[in-house]
Design a protein around this motif. Structure first.
Motif, short mmCIF file in Angstrom:
data_model
loop_
_atom_site.label_atom_id
_atom_site.label_comp_id
_atom_site.label_asym_id
_atom_site.label_seq_id
_atom_site.Cartn_x
_atom_site.Cartn_y
_atom_site.Cartn_z
N TRP A 152 -14.18 4.62 -18.55
CA TRP A 152 -15.24 3.85 -17.90
C TRP A 152 -16.29 4.78 -17.32
N GLU A 153 -15.85 5.84 -16.66
CA GLU A 153 -16.80 6.81 -16.11
C GLU A 153 -17.63 7.46 -17.22
N GLN A 156 -20.24 4.98 -18.61
CA GLN A 156 -21.39 4.84 -17.72
C GLN A 156 -22.31 6.05 -17.82
N ALA A 244 -10.81 -0.26 -12.71
CA ALA A 244 -11.78 0.08 -13.75
C ALA A 244 -12.01 -1.10 -14.69
N ASP A 247 -14.43 -3.52 -13.20
CA ASP A 247 -15.82 -3.06 -13.31
C ASP A 247 -16.33 -3.19 -14.74
N LYS A 250 -17.23 -6.80 -15.48
CA LYS A 250 -18.54 -7.15 -14.92
C LYS A 250 -19.66 -6.66 -15.82
N ALA A 251 -19.54 -5.40 -16.27
CA ALA A 251 -20.59 -4.83 -17.12
C ALA A 251 -20.70 -5.55 -18.45
N ALA A 258 -13.28 -10.31 -14.56
CA ALA A 258 -13.44 -9.28 -13.52
C ALA A 258 -12.70 -9.71 -12.25
N THR A 262 -9.47 -7.80 -10.49
CA THR A 262 -9.53 -7.40 -9.08
C THR A 262 -8.33 -7.95 -8.32
#
Length: 536
Positions: A152-153, A156, A244, A247, A250-251, A258, A262
């Protein structure tokens, strides 16, 4: 969400062109063998130079080791970063994070080092524990840093929509597999069946437990009265992955999914804290099948911090009683894999031992949590100690004695995590570090790495950032213009991704008197305490 997806569309067009070119290069390289890949480094790679010959030599050797450890393995036709040393392969517990740290030098390798696990995922959702020259192993789950979080990082940072979608699908299925086959006691926590599950080879935590699952099948548990165990670190990995996944959902425009991720993340986090934490010991332990705690104090505590399972209040207690306790984990060369004062600490230290040695992997993972919990000054000490040990030895092996800093002679040299420690820590100590939300400008006049040093990198947005040291401080440049200057002492300037100054942070373990001058502004003389933040 809208901003991220828009940036994905713009960047992804560039990424598609780069990936197409890269595919052609890889295809050519594959015909001539993996060795031709080892010299390919991005022309936009970060540049570090210093007049300190010892530091430069160690840094350059680290880069050479990493270049040589970029290889093509069987069953996947693109180059990945292997573990190196005696480990001819890539492991889920560490390979994706290592490649993420290396991404500024080889973004294709960072991507491939995630995609290899997704490409080899089984139809039932199981991700491989590793892909080695000899085999792809499904005989343990072997996870620490969640591959969902590192992917995920990376997605992005690079605007890679395909990676985002692939990761979301693969890691959602992996979560489902873990809940089907590693929740046999129905607690909602993740169970350990064997030593390799947690990657802690030769650790007294796992005394008497087989290294791998029967028949090399991670769905099978050895028939012992104490198995399976509820494991805090395996459960923390799932917690981090679910955060992750929330997130990512959501994206991807999936708000209900999402919310579900959570809720599931918070559910397992609460279970970890209520069932696997012993307050009187300030420690997390495995809970065996007879509901007895396996009371060996290991670096499990750092893995709880790495996924931010603990809040600041609990962290402060762990910090005082365990992590920063010189009798426990705050050794002269932090962080031992078993507390110094734990009776099970193994001496003399054997090779590949999570029975006490301070591991390069644990040091490399420290960047995921020290700053998060406002312990940047102490992180500087850890980084300096590890770099000191590397400069003194230069073999880049797996582990060190936490009291002396001596590398274990029984381990083979050229280990990727040790090389990445030298690489990553050089930039975090005295140079630039690009995080997910901000740029960190770490200024350390007088530090060995800072001797007439120059650091320059291209940010994820394509902006040039540079630091130039002289005898008294460093000038900071962004997009070719002077951003500011820090001199007289050690400090970190944090800016947003467009170069706007946000705050100064004390990153030395001693109080500092500094002068900060922003571009076009009058100098400011400031006193900066360890870990103090001054908003600009």
């Amino acid at each position: 969400m809208r901003c991220f997806l828009c940036s994905v569309r713009v960047v992804n067009r560039r990424s598609f062109i780069r990936q197409s070119l890269a595919s052609a290069v890889v295809a050519t390289a594959a015909r001539s063998g993996a060795s031709s890949l080892s010299t390919k480094v991005s022309s936009t790679a970060p540049v570090f130079t210093t007049n300190h010959s010892g530091w430069q030599a160690a840094y350059d050797k680290a880069l050479e080791i990493l270049r040589n450890n970029v290889q093509i393995l069987p069953r996947f036709d693109r180059p990945v970063l292997i573990e190196g040393s005696q480990y001819a392969g890539i492991w889920q517990e560490c390979g994706p994070l290592e490649a993420l740290v290396y991404r500024k030098f080889r973004s294709d390798v960072a991507r491939n080092s995630h995609m290899v696990f997704f490409a080899l995922q089984r139809p039932d959702g199981q991700l491989p524990a590793n892909n080695k020259r000899s085999e792809t192993s499904f005989g343990q789950i072997q996870m620490v840093v969640p591959i969902a979080a590192t992917a995920w990082e990376l997605a992005q940072a690079t605007g890679d929509h395909e990676l985002l979608e692939t990761t979301y699908r693969a890691c959602s299925r992996w979560d489902g597999w873990l809940m089907r086959y590693r929740n046999t006691r129905g607690t909602g926590l993740i169970e350990g069946f064997c030593t390799y599950d947690t990657g802690m080879d030769n650790c007294p935590r796992w005394a008497g437990i087989p290294p791998q699952c029967p028949d090399k099948d991670a769905k099978k548990c050895t028939q012992l009265s104490t198995l399976p165990r509820l494991c805090p670190d395996l459960s923390a990995t799932v917690y981090g992955a679910r955060v992750a996944l929330a997130d990512m959902a959501k994206a991807l425009g999936k708000p209900s999914e999402a919310d579900s991720w959570t809720e599931q993340a918070e559910y397992i986090r609460k279970l970890i804290l209520t069932k696997l934490y012993v307050p009187e010991d300030a420690a997390f332990y495995d809970l065996d099948a007879q509901n007895h705690f396996v009371k060996v104090r290991t670096c499990i505590v750092t893995r709880m911090c790495g996924e931010h399972v603990v809040d600041q209040k609990l962290f402060d207690s762990l910090w005082e009683r365990q992590i920063h306790n010189p009798k426990a984990f705050w050794a002269p060369f932090p962080l031992p894999s078993v507390a110094l004062d734990d009776p099970t600490f193994v001496r003399p230290i054997p090779h590949n031992s999570w029975g006490g040695a301070a591991q390069a992997l644990t040091a490399l993972r420290a960047g995921r949590w020290f700053d998060h919990y406002d312990r940047s000054a102490e992180f500087s000490y850890l980084m300096d100690q590890w770099c000191t040990a590397i400069l003194r030895d230069m073999t880049f092996r797996q582990q060190i004695d936490p009291l002396s800093g001596a590398f274990t002679a029984g381990d083979l040299p050229n280990y990727s995590p040790a090389a990445l420690v030298m690489l990553d820590f050089t930039w975090r100590l005295a140079g630039l570090h690009e995080g997910q939300q901000a740029l960190q400008w770490n200024v350390r006049p007088g530090h060995p790495a800072a001797h007439q040093a120059k650091f320059s990198l291209l940010t994820d947005a394509g902006y040039e950032a540079e630091m130039r040291y002289d005898a008294t401080g460093a000038a900071l440049y962004f997009r070719g213009a002077l951003l500011g200057r820090i001199e007289g002492g050690t400090a970190r300037l944090s800016t947003d991704k467009r170069g706007k100054a946000m705050r100064l942070t004390g990153i030395s373990d001693k109080a500092q008197s500094i002068t900060f001058q922003g571009a076009g502004r009058a100098p400011r003389h400031l006193a900066l305490q360890p870990n103090q933040h001054i908003v600009l």
